[in-house]
Every structure is written in structure tokens, then in C-alpha cells.
Design a protein around this motif. Structure first.
Motif, PDB file in Angstrom:
ATOM      1  N   LEU A   4       0.816  -1.211   0.000  1.00 14.76           N
ATOM      2  CA  LEU A   4       0.000   0.000   0.000  1.00 14.76           C
ATOM      3  C   LEU A   4       0.852   1.265   0.000  1.00 14.76           C
ATOM      4  O   LEU A   4       0.348   2.357  -0.227  1.00 14.76           O
ATOM      5  CB  LEU A   4      -0.927   0.017   1.221  1.00 14.76           C
ATOM      6  N   LYS A  14      -5.838  -7.678  -1.381  1.00 16.36           N
ATOM      7  CA  LYS A  14      -6.560  -7.364  -2.619  1.00 16.36           C
ATOM      8  C   LYS A  14      -8.039  -7.744  -2.497  1.00 16.36           C
ATOM      9  O   LYS A  14      -8.909  -7.043  -2.994  1.00 16.36           O
ATOM     10  CB  LYS A  14      -5.910  -8.108  -3.791  1.00 16.36           C
ATOM     11  N   ASP A  17     -10.587  -5.061  -1.479  1.00 13.84           N
ATOM     12  CA  ASP A  17     -10.850  -3.923  -2.364  1.00 13.84           C
ATOM     13  C   ASP A  17     -12.336  -3.772  -2.688  1.00 13.84           C
ATOM     14  O   ASP A  17     -12.782  -2.701  -3.074  1.00 13.84           O
ATOM     15  CB  ASP A  17     -10.061  -4.052  -3.672  1.00 13.84           C
ATOM     16  N   PRO A  20     -14.795  -0.524  -0.430  1.00 19.82           N
ATOM     17  CA  PRO A  20     -14.065   0.744  -0.483  1.00 19.82           C
ATOM     18  C   PRO A  20     -14.258   1.618   0.756  1.00 19.82           C
ATOM     19  O   PRO A  20     -13.456   2.508   1.020  1.00 19.82           O
ATOM     20  CB  PRO A  20     -14.626   1.427  -1.738  1.00 19.82           C
TER      21      PRO A  20
END
Length: 80
Positions: A4, A14, A17, A20
């Protein structure tokens, strides 16, 4: 895990994701000021690391992440 930050101080997943609204990260041993068993980027208050080191590491973390410290949630980790 994915990086990151440019120097790999913080890693992430990942698979998260898709959420959000959730900022997540895992700290590594890059950066930070803690020494010994907690060296160097320890942000957990649930250790025997000095409060001053933990607070300074958390401050650096939030400069990097651009979040306020009041938003930090650290689960207590146990090994066994």
C-alpha cells in the motif's frame, strides 16, 4: 498481499478492495522506531513496547494513511 506504500511499510489484501468504505492495512517491520522484539513499526498497545514508541509509530502511520488516530482499531492478537 499487496503493497500500500512505496517502501512496503504497509501491506493490504486485494480481496478487501470490494469494500471501499473500509481502509485496512498490515504493518511491516519497515520504518518505525521500536526496537528489540517489537522492532520497528509496532503500532499495538497490547505489547510491552513503550507507550511513547507506540504513539510515535501510530502518528507516523496516520501521516502516511491520512486518517485521524481516533479511527484506528487494533485487535488484540494472541499466539498459541
Amino acid at each position: 498481499m499487496i503493497s500500500l506504500t512505496k517502501n512496503n511499510e504497509l501491506k493490504g489484501y486485494k480481496s478487501l478492495d470490494i469494500y471501499p468504505e473500509v481502509a485496512h492495512f498490515v504493518t511491516t517491520r519497515h520504518e518505525g522506531i521500536s526496537t528489540g522484539a517489537y522492532g520497528s513499526f509496532n503500532c499495538s498497545p497490547y505489547t510491552n513496547d513503550s507507550c511513547m514508541n507506540v504513539n510515535r509509530n501510530q502518528s507516523w502511520l496516520f501521516q502516511c494513511m491520512n486518517h485521524q488516530i481516533k479511527e484506528l482499531f487494533i485487535p488484540e492478537q494472541s499466539h498459541g
